[in-house]
Design a protein around this motif. Structure first.
Motif, mmCIF file in Angstrom:
data_model
loop_
_atom_site.group_PDB
_atom_site.id
_atom_site.type_symbol
_atom_site.label_atom_id
_atom_site.label_comp_id
_atom_site.label_asym_id
_atom_site.label_seq_id
_atom_site.Cartn_x
_atom_site.Cartn_y
_atom_site.Cartn_z
ATOM 1 N N ARG A 128 77.303 -19.062 5.411
ATOM 2 C CA ARG A 128 77.967 -20.102 4.628
ATOM 3 C C ARG A 128 77.092 -20.528 3.455
ATOM 4 O O ARG A 128 77.553 -21.142 2.528
ATOM 5 C CB ARG A 128 78.273 -21.307 5.489
ATOM 6 N N SER A 129 75.817 -20.238 3.517
ATOM 7 C CA SER A 129 74.912 -20.652 2.447
ATOM 8 C C SER A 129 74.867 -19.594 1.348
ATOM 9 O O SER A 129 75.292 -18.467 1.540
ATOM 10 C CB SER A 129 73.511 -20.877 3.002
ATOM 11 N N VAL A 131 76.512 -19.650 -1.336
ATOM 12 C CA VAL A 131 77.798 -19.538 -2.015
ATOM 13 C C VAL A 131 78.118 -20.890 -2.643
ATOM 14 O O VAL A 131 78.047 -21.923 -1.998
ATOM 15 C CB VAL A 131 78.918 -19.127 -1.023
ATOM 16 N N ALA A 132 78.451 -20.858 -3.917
ATOM 17 C CA ALA A 132 78.655 -22.104 -4.654
ATOM 18 C C ALA A 132 79.939 -22.832 -4.264
ATOM 19 O O ALA A 132 80.002 -24.054 -4.318
ATOM 20 C CB ALA A 132 78.659 -21.811 -6.151
ATOM 21 N N SER A 133 80.963 -22.105 -3.862
ATOM 22 C CA SER A 133 82.229 -22.767 -3.573
ATOM 23 C C SER A 133 82.940 -22.081 -2.421
ATOM 24 O O SER A 133 82.588 -20.974 -2.009
ATOM 25 C CB SER A 133 83.127 -22.717 -4.808
ATOM 26 N N ARG A 134 83.944 -22.749 -1.938
ATOM 27 C CA ARG A 134 84.765 -22.181 -0.871
ATOM 28 C C ARG A 134 85.473 -20.915 -1.354
ATOM 29 O O ARG A 134 85.601 -19.946 -0.612
ATOM 30 C CB ARG A 134 85.783 -23.216 -0.403
ATOM 31 N N ALA A 135 85.896 -20.904 -2.602
ATOM 32 C CA ALA A 135 86.558 -19.715 -3.162
ATOM 33 C C ALA A 135 85.598 -18.528 -3.193
ATOM 34 O O ALA A 135 85.993 -17.395 -2.901
ATOM 35 C CB ALA A 135 87.075 -20.020 -4.567
ATOM 36 N N ALA A 136 84.335 -18.781 -3.532
ATOM 37 C CA ALA A 136 83.343 -17.704 -3.558
ATOM 38 C C ALA A 136 83.091 -17.172 -2.146
ATOM 39 O O ALA A 136 82.921 -15.964 -1.951
ATOM 40 C CB ALA A 136 82.051 -18.190 -4.190
ATOM 41 N N HIS A 138 85.276 -17.144 0.335
ATOM 42 C CA HIS A 138 86.444 -16.334 0.682
ATOM 43 C C HIS A 138 86.426 -15.006 -0.070
ATOM 44 O O HIS A 138 86.807 -13.971 0.481
ATOM 45 C CB HIS A 138 87.732 -17.102 0.403
#
Length: 188
Positions: A128-129, A131-136, A138
């Motif tokens: 989970r780390s 990554v700047a955003s939830r979209a990234a 996914h």
């Protein structure tokens, strides 16, 4: 607590740092043949490849590569690219899991190599780390799933095992720890 971190967070961070340091030391070892319990160390390194923490998986990969197994050595650069955030996406496009593909895994190496690759990718899917955003997040997961789509269905059974192992219960009622999914390399 320092900077909003709880004592438990600080203990976890210290444990992760220590584990990464030990794996780093083991990754510099060059003569595994005479080491007692090298098969146990190999299994530990392979198992830690699947950790979502990028530092641990990178250090575990260094340790696994230090064994210099013949089925992994040809793919050293590709595997190192897959554990590095900056080169991850480009390595997915260059290093094909499809049988017979240019720049992909050779037929003679597929059996022992795929469990290592799938563990490494599973860790990247779980992370989970970084990554700047939830979209990234996914997008990274979708890229990995598309990547493994190039494998044969029977080769994906190990990925299914990794995904479901937390929910697996043995006949004795305890949770299964599962094996490493890979045998130690042979030293001649």
């Amino acid at each position: 607590a320092v900077d909003g971190a709880t004592p438990l967070d600080m203990i976890a961070a210290d444990t992760t740092r220590r584990l990464s340091n030990w794996l780093g030391v083991l990754g510099t070892w060059r003569s595994w043949g005479p080491v007692p319990e090298y098969a146990t160390l190999w299994a530990l390194g392979v198992r830690l490849l699947g950790k979502p923490d990028g530092g641990i998986s990178k250090a575990a990969l260094a340790m696994v590569l230090a064994f210099a197994p013949p089925h992994v050595t040809p793919y050293r650069e590709a595997l190192q690219g897959l554990v590095t955030d900056q080169t991850f996406r480009s390595e997915l496009t260059k290093f094909s899991p499809a049988p017979g593909a240019d720049g992909g895994i050779g037929t003679e190496h597929r059996g022992p190599m795929l469990p290592l690759l799938l563990r490494l990718l599973f860790g990247r899917v779980s992370a989970r780390s970084g990554v700047a955003s939830r979209a990234a997040l996914h997008a990274r997961r979708a890229a990995i799933l598309a990547y493994v789509g190039g494998m044969h269905r029977r080769e994906l059974s190990f990925l299914v095992y990794l995904t479901l192992r937390a929910f697996t219960v043995s006949m004795t009622g305890g949770a299964q720890g599962g094996g490493s999914g890979a045998k130690p390399p042979h030293h001649y």
